[in-house]
Design a protein around this motif. Structure first.
Motif, PDB file in Angstrom:
ATOM      1  N   VAL A 477       0.838  -1.202   0.000  1.00  0.00           N
ATOM      2  CA  VAL A 477       0.000   0.000   0.000  1.00  0.00           C
ATOM      3  C   VAL A 477       0.870   1.248   0.000  1.00  0.00           C
ATOM      4  O   VAL A 477       0.546   2.258  -0.630  1.00  0.00           O
ATOM      5  CB  VAL A 477      -0.958  -0.021   1.202  1.00  0.00           C
ATOM      6  N   ILE A 480       1.865   1.797  -3.482  1.00  0.00           N
ATOM      7  CA  ILE A 480       0.802   2.475  -4.235  1.00  0.00           C
ATOM      8  C   ILE A 480       0.869   3.968  -3.936  1.00  0.00           C
ATOM      9  O   ILE A 480       0.679   4.804  -4.810  1.00  0.00           O
ATOM     10  CB  ILE A 480      -0.594   1.950  -3.828  1.00  0.00           C
ATOM     11  N   LEU A 482      -0.526   5.401  -0.654  1.00  0.00           N
ATOM     12  CA  LEU A 482      -1.692   5.841   0.107  1.00  0.00           C
ATOM     13  C   LEU A 482      -1.247   6.311   1.486  1.00  0.00           C
ATOM     14  O   LEU A 482      -0.367   5.715   2.090  1.00  0.00           O
ATOM     15  CB  LEU A 482      -2.681   4.678   0.273  1.00  0.00           C
ATOM     16  N   PHE A 488       3.391   7.458   0.470  1.00  0.00           N
ATOM     17  CA  PHE A 488       2.494   8.562   0.116  1.00  0.00           C
ATOM     18  C   PHE A 488       3.220   9.889   0.190  1.00  0.00           C
ATOM     19  O   PHE A 488       3.119  10.716  -0.716  1.00  0.00           O
ATOM     20  CB  PHE A 488       1.263   8.600   1.022  1.00  0.00           C
ATOM     21  N   PHE A 495       4.625  14.852  -6.691  1.00  0.00           N
ATOM     22  CA  PHE A 495       3.528  15.587  -7.321  1.00  0.00           C
ATOM     23  C   PHE A 495       3.697  17.087  -7.068  1.00  0.00           C
ATOM     24  O   PHE A 495       3.477  17.905  -7.961  1.00  0.00           O
ATOM     25  CB  PHE A 495       2.185  15.115  -6.752  1.00  0.00           C
ATOM     26  N   LEU A 507       2.474  15.403 -14.717  1.00  0.00           N
ATOM     27  CA  LEU A 507       1.653  15.253 -13.517  1.00  0.00           C
ATOM     28  C   LEU A 507       0.434  14.380 -13.796  1.00  0.00           C
ATOM     29  O   LEU A 507       0.092  13.481 -13.021  1.00  0.00           O
ATOM     30  CB  LEU A 507       1.210  16.640 -13.048  1.00  0.00           C
ATOM     31  N   PHE A 508      -0.199  14.642 -14.923  1.00  0.00           N
ATOM     32  CA  PHE A 508      -1.384  13.872 -15.296  1.00  0.00           C
ATOM     33  C   PHE A 508      -1.029  12.389 -15.442  1.00  0.00           C
ATOM     34  O   PHE A 508      -1.720  11.510 -14.920  1.00  0.00           O
ATOM     35  CB  PHE A 508      -1.947  14.433 -16.599  1.00  0.00           C
ATOM     36  N   GLY A 511      -0.399  10.863 -12.068  1.00  0.00           N
ATOM     37  CA  GLY A 511      -1.647  10.607 -11.355  1.00  0.00           C
ATOM     38  C   GLY A 511      -2.361   9.389 -11.886  1.00  0.00           C
ATOM     39  O   GLY A 511      -2.812   8.516 -11.138  1.00  0.00           O
ATOM     40  N   THR A 514      -0.751   6.209 -10.762  1.00  0.00           N
ATOM     41  CA  THR A 514      -1.053   5.803  -9.394  1.00  0.00           C
ATOM     42  C   THR A 514      -2.308   4.939  -9.376  1.00  0.00           C
ATOM     43  O   THR A 514      -2.366   3.915  -8.691  1.00  0.00           O
ATOM     44  CB  THR A 514      -1.256   7.047  -8.528  1.00  0.00           C
ATOM     45  N   ALA A 515      -3.306   5.375 -10.165  1.00  0.00           N
ATOM     46  CA  ALA A 515      -4.541   4.593 -10.216  1.00  0.00           C
ATOM     47  C   ALA A 515      -4.295   3.241 -10.886  1.00  0.00           C
ATOM     48  O   ALA A 515      -4.824   2.215 -10.449  1.00  0.00           O
ATOM     49  CB  ALA A 515      -5.623   5.381 -10.950  1.00  0.00           C
ATOM     50  N   LEU A 518      -2.578   0.721  -8.631  1.00  0.00           N
ATOM     51  CA  LEU A 518      -3.412   0.189  -7.553  1.00  0.00           C
ATOM     52  C   LEU A 518      -3.787  -1.262  -7.820  1.00  0.00           C
ATOM     53  O   LEU A 518      -3.720  -2.113  -6.931  1.00  0.00           O
ATOM     54  CB  LEU A 518      -4.684   1.046  -7.443  1.00  0.00           C
ATOM     55  N   TYR A 519      -4.139  -1.530  -9.083  1.00  0.00           N
ATOM     56  CA  TYR A 519      -4.750  -2.819  -9.368  1.00  0.00           C
ATOM     57  C   TYR A 519      -3.794  -3.980  -9.096  1.00  0.00           C
ATOM     58  O   TYR A 519      -4.153  -4.950  -8.454  1.00  0.00           O
ATOM     59  CB  TYR A 519      -5.241  -2.841 -10.813  1.00  0.00           C
TER      60      TYR A 519
END
Lengths: 579, 590
Positions: A477, A480, A482, A488, A495, A507-508, A511, A514-515, A518-519
């Motif tokens: 985690v 990832i 968080l 984090f 960022f 940056l985009f 971001g 990061t999503a 997660l998977y």
């Protein structure tokens, strides 16, 4: 200058320099001791682990002055730079060596027979990495990279009997040799044009070459092409060490073939050093640091520097171009004809380097974006935990390169912001020690427990080894990114630097990544916690000592997440002298 | 005083987490004791917040008459980024905090049927509560974000481990949506942070934002102010109150980013992050899955509390910090709300699964919240008058609390019946009234509250929002009003299919035993509150209206100052004093 004077000036410089090189010397001594242990009858009863542990602990103790340096200085006639950034990364690397020693002792790989060799290789590579982090000279950069790489090739082949392992080592060595060759070619191109291998002097030369007057008149535009080519070639070498796309192909194979212990070393130490080097090179070519203090008598310094560097002595050229002697001015005028007109002051030099910074940030940002995205996407299909973590380290390298791009954007206009960007790298590297050492330590201990490194075999492990699984979840985690975990805060700073530099596209992508990431991280978590335990699993449990080690390695991830300022303050000090 | 508040609010937030820590040391087989312990912790937290609502609680008392933040404290947390441990309460957050502790306690009581991994369940449950309370109380944007993300992992596990057959899919979908929203939010937070500068604010504004503590003496305040002004570099801040001041009184967030003002992007990114949570169409698709798969108590929390975080974020952060963007995007936000209402209602009509139907009803009802907040009608008729907007914002807030009572009730009622017959197929129900009269009576009452029947809690919010929209846009108002018909249609049809009819013919008919005392103890308070709030809405408005009105007044003040630049308001003379508005909202309430 006669031999006696030469000897004296060298001795004076070395005596001063060695004070800042004690940690590395301790490593050298330990390596020699470890090699002596191979003489069987003499020392067969001494466990090399203790030599390694004591040696690396002493090196760690000697590495830092344990207080911020007031002034950066160049040591060994300008070959290395001794500043807070050096101290930070050197301390990090040697602390990792200590942790690594403990970790290998607990995991039992390498066995007692192979241990002296492995430890000697690890310390040798660490020595190279320390040099990478403190390099101030293109030759030292190359030497450092090679000293770090060559032992790594051997380490990748640690499991001698396994085909896969040998294949990994061979692949690594061939790739490494290729990358090193290209990098060396790049270094020779750039050094040839700028007439020196001393990094600060190169920056001054580059600034003179790139000054607006030259650019407007189109003077030396073919030279710029060669410089850009050289820059890209150097980037190849760095990208290989960072396992950045498209020079990452060795990474998954090596990580799958080598043991988890070696993976921990490669993914943490090697990456931290490569990042430090990337920052050094980027700043070296894109920025003129504040004048470096030279403590020895100026005459000696000038002479010794003149002996080893083609160009001007370090203390003088960047610091005080106004104080040149008439003879030097005449020389400078002669140079102006081929594009090297001197610039009035440091601000003008920094301003003149804008094209170099633009080139560097575009190159770094491009590689970072590709690396991050590819690493995350490729991690999706992995079934082997080591391969998955290999792609994860590739993706993480992408994140960690991004602040270097931000720093290059900001360096010209807002030096404090650029410093903060580099301190994001330093912080992330520090947090990364615990995250990836934790991950690979758990993989190694689970391998000892389950005799498997397939993710599917971790199913339902929560019931068998709850503490280990919870720690692994924390590590994943944190990877990832968080809150409230160390990863984090690292990612947050990355960022932040991108926002400050207004690199919206990067940056985009960061971001989005990061999503995406997660998977696959969460898939491992899910398999360990939610999936049912297979009936066929043999009874096994995590014993006390490995469990304790895992908890102790994971605890800093939480602590640094809740109190990030502890490490962040150090990271800020480390980068305070760069800009 | 600050240290009292520090202790008080920190206790409220971290007591559940502390309880989770203690639970970790419980012996594995004492499951009953763990449940009682977790229930005790949630009850204690509820009591703490309830005491604050009472008039005679001394230092702890939440003073409803105060419009600004109260119980504020701020201590340094990460000085290198100017991040503070900074919390406080006002009339917007306090009702939601109370709702959170109340619904969490009831959900814990509803968790008794959980048999699997009870220890982990209770621990995650309590950590979730800490996260939610932290979001409502945080006044530092970074802290807000940390709590926001802390909720994700417990929620993932609570759905993923204890959920229905497709739980893993639902859990990861929930996580992915919310994380993506969170990343957008983080980007917006950083954009705002890097364009903020405390030096642009006056001393009074800094005091109002608690950057300079109001408890300091005049001289100390002046010294602090001089200290801030003395810096040569921008003094950046995560202080939400200071960011609000910057957004409303300076042009700090008007810098150009890719051809649009920075605050336009920040607003949009934040809105996406919050709207995912609300959820609004088209970002709602995680919700039906999450609800259907989640166990009953988690559905209650999800619908009752987590959805409110989105609405809260929009009220607290989007509009006050980025008023210009809020003004420009007013139609976009309202359209989101209306589309959610209509789409959610139609989708609910089409459902065969009882729980899915309730989930879509949430989408529809939360649309009112977005709409009520989004109605930017600082101009009413020919006057500069934000009364309609106040009504909308109050309606939205009331709707959040009302939905926070009604929808956990509805989910609990579905859960009660699911536990007995193990299916949720609407076509196989019927005739429950005969077998379980008490249960059916309560359920019908709560469903009517959801429907928005006058005299029940759902009515007030819907009516306020609908009325306020009228002065903004007639078409939207008409659509809004007609959604009530759709709502009535799906709720009444559902009641008819489930509770009425001759007899129950579905599977497991013999298991339809009456409600247990525990179930009654959960359903009854919700039922009673649903009626009480409908009959005497002042009990909620009393706490929230002063702060909500203040927020709207601030924004209207901004609009008036900038009227020349705003197309709709260009006709107004910005120098003329604002007409004193008749207290329409107050009259409406009293």
């Amino acid at each position: 200058m006669n031999l006696y004077e030469l000897f004296n000036s060298l001795a004076a410089d070395s005596a001063r320099s060695i004070a800042g090189f004690q940690g590395e010397l301790a490593l050298c001594v330990t390596i020699v001791l470890l090699l002596l242990l191979r003489i069987p009858r003499l020392t067969s009863r001494i466990d090399s682990f203790f030599v390694m542990l004591i040696g690396s602990s002493v090196a760690l103790y000697l590495a830092g002055p344990w207080r911020p340096l007031e002034q950066p200085s160049e040591i060994f006639t300008g070959l290395l730079v001794y500043d807070n950034f050096t101290v930070y990364f050197r301390t990090l690397l040697m602390a990792f060596a200590v942790l690594f020693a403990v970790f290998t002792k607990i995991s039992g790989v390498p066995d007692r027979d192979a241990a002296p060799d492995i430890y000697a290789l690890v310390l040798g590579a660490t020595l190279g990495m320390c040099i990478m982090a403190s390099a101030n000279n293109m030759l030292m950069i190359f030497l450092g990279v090679e000293m770090a790489s060559v032992p790594s090739y051997a380490l990748a082949g640690l499991l001698k009997g396994r085909r896969q392992s040998s294949e990994a080592a061979l692949k690594y060595a061939v790739y490494g040799a290729g990358a090193a060759g290209i990098m060396l070619y790049g270094i020779s191109l750039i050094s040839g044009i700028l007439g020196t291998v001393h990094l600060p002097t190169m920056a001054v030369r580059l600034a003179e070459l790139l000054q607006p007057a030259n650019l407007e008149s189109g003077l030396g535009s073919d030279t710029h092409m060669v410089l850009a080519l050289g820059g890209m070639m150097i980037m190849v070498g760095l990208a290989f060490k960072l396992s950045a796309v498209p020079f990452h192909f060795w990474c998954p194979d090596v990580f799958e073939g080598a043991t988890a212990e070696v993976n921990a070393f490669l993914s943490v130490a090697s990456k931290a050093a490569a990042l430090a080097l990337l920052a050094r090179v980027a700043i070296g070519f894109g920025y003129i640091p504040a004048p470096v203090l030279v403590e020895t008598a100026p005459a000696a310094s000038v002479e010794t520097a003149a002996l080893y560097n083609v160009a001007d002595p370090p203390g003088e050229a960047p610091a005080a171009p106004a104080a040149r002697t008439p003879a030097e001015n005449a020389e400078a005028k002669a140079e102006a004809a081929v594009g090297f007109g001197p610039l009035p002051n440091r601000e003008a030099q920094i301003a003149a380097l804008a094209p170099a910074r633009e080139f560097i940030w575009k190159l770094v940002a491009f590689v970072a974006v590709i690396t991050c995205t590819f690493g995350n996407l490729a991690a999706y299909g992995q079934t082997n935990i080591k391969r998955l973590l290999a792609y994860s380290t590739i993706a993480q390298a992408g994140y960690m390169m991004m602040p270097v791009a931000s720093a290059m954007v900001l360096a010209g206009t807002n030096a404090p912001a650029a410093r903060d960007a580099i301190s994001a790298v330093a912080f992330y590297a520090g947090a990364y020690v615990f995250m990836n050492l934790g991950a690979f330590a758990i993989v190694a201990f689970l391998r000892n427990m389950l005799h498997s490194e397939e993710i599917a075999d971790y199913a339902g492990l929560l019931h068998r080894a709850p503490v280990t699984v919870i720690c692994f979840c924390i590590v994943l985690v944190s990877l990832i990114g968080l809150p409230p975990l160390a990863g984090f805060f690292g990612k947050y700073q990355i960022f932040a630097s991108l926002v400050d530099a207004k690199l919206w596209f990067v940056l985009f992508i960061a971001g989005l990544n990061t999503a995406i990431s997660l998977y696959y991280y969460l898939r491992v978590v899910k398999i360990m916690t939610i999936d049912p335990e297979p009936d066929t699993r043999r009874p096994a449990s995590m014993s006390f000592i490995p469990g304790t080690f895992i908890v102790l390695i994971t605890a800093p991830i939480v602590i640094l997440g809740v109190w990030p300022d502890s490490l962040n303050a150090l990271a800020r000090i480390a980068t305070g002298q760069l800009f | 005083m600050e240290s009292t508040y520090l202790t008080l609010l920190s206790t409220v937030v971290f007591l559940p987490a502390l309880g989770a820590l203690v639970l970790a040391f419980f012996p594995r087989e004492k499951t009953e004791a763990m449940k009682y312990f977790a229930l005790g912790v949630t009850a204690l937290v509820f009591l703490l917040t309830l005491i604050m609502a009472l008039p005679s609680a001394g230092d702890w008392q939440f003073d409803a008459a105060v419009t600004d933040m109260q119980k504020v404290f701020s201590v340094g947390w990460i000085p290198s980024f100017n991040i503070n441990y900074f919390m406080g309460l006002d009339g917007i957050s306090f009702p939601l905090v109370l709702l959170t502790t109340f619904v969490t306690m009831l959900s814990m009581a509803a968790s008794w049927p959980i048999e699997k991994h009870v220890k982990a369940y209770c621990i995650l449950f309590l950590i979730l509560e800490t996260g939610v309370l932290g979001v409502f109380l945080a006044l530092d944007f970074f802290l807000f974000y940390v709590f926001w993300e802390v909720m994700l992992l417990p929620m993932y596990f609570l759905i993923g481990v204890w959920g229905g057959p497709r739980r893993e899919y639902a859990a990861i979908k929930f996580f992915l949506y919310t994380l993506l929203g969170g990343v957008f939010m983080l980007i917006a937070i950083l954009m705002l942070y890097f364009s903020s500068d405390l030096k642009m604010l006056s001393k009074d504004q800094l005091v109002a934002a608690h950057v300079i503590s109001p408890e300091l003496s005049e001289g100390e305040q002046a010294a602090r102010f001089a200290e801030i002004q003395a810096h040569t570099t921008p003094r950046r801040t995560f202080n939400i109150l200071a960011l609000q001041q910057l957004g409303q009184h300076t042009d700090a967030f008007n810098g150009d980013v890719l051809g649009k003002p920075l605050q336009w992007w920040a607003f949009l990114l934040l809105l996406i992050g919050f709207v995912i949570k609300v959820p609004s169409v088209p970002l709602h698709t995680w919700l039906p899955d999450a609800h259907v798969e989640a166990p009953t108590p988690i559905s209650m929390i999800l619908a009752g509390i987590l959805l409110k975080l989105g609405g809260y974020g929009i009220i607290r952060i989007c509009y006050p910090i980025c008023p210009q963007a809020g003004y420009e995007l007013a139609y976009f936000v309202c359209a989101l709300g209306v589309v959610s209402m209509v789409y959610g209602a139609f989708a609910a009509l089409a459902q065969k699964d009882f729980k899915r139907l309730v989930a879509y009803s949430s989408v529809s009802h939360m649309g009112y919240v977005v709409l009520g907040i989004g109605v930017w009608s600082a101009v009413a008729g020919n006057e500069f008058n934000a009364d309609a907007w106040k009504m909308g914002m109050n309606g939205a807030m009331f709707q959040m609390v009302a939905h926070g009572i009604a929808s956990p009730g509805m989910f609990f009622m579905v859960g009660v019946i699911y536990e007995r017959v193990h299916h949720r197929n609407l076509d196989q129900f019927g005739g429950l009234f005969a077998k379980m009269p008490l249960y059916s009576g309560l359920a019908i009452g709560i469903f009517f509250a959801g429907l928005g029947l006058p005299g029940l809690c759902g009515f007030i919010g819907e009516v306020f929002v609908t009325l306020s929209v009228w002065s903004f846009n007639h078409t939207l108002a008409i659509i809004t009003a007609s959604v009530v018909v759709l709502t009535a249609a799906y709720i009444l049809w559902t009641l008819q299919r489930v509770y009425l009819g001759p007899e129950y013919k579905g599977p497991h008919g013999d298991h339809l035993h009456p409600m247990t005392t525990r179930e009654l103890a959960i359903a009854l308070p919700l039922f009673v509150l649903a009626i009480a709030m409908g009959v005497y809405p002042q009990m909620v408005f009393h706490y929230m209206t002063p702060s909500v009105n203040q927020t709207v007044d601030d924004l209207a003040g901004w609009a008036q100052r900038n009227a020349a630049n705003l197309p709709q308001m260009a006709a107004f003379d910005p120098t003329a004093p604002a007409p004193v508005a008749p207290a329409l909202v107050q009259a409406e309430i009293q």
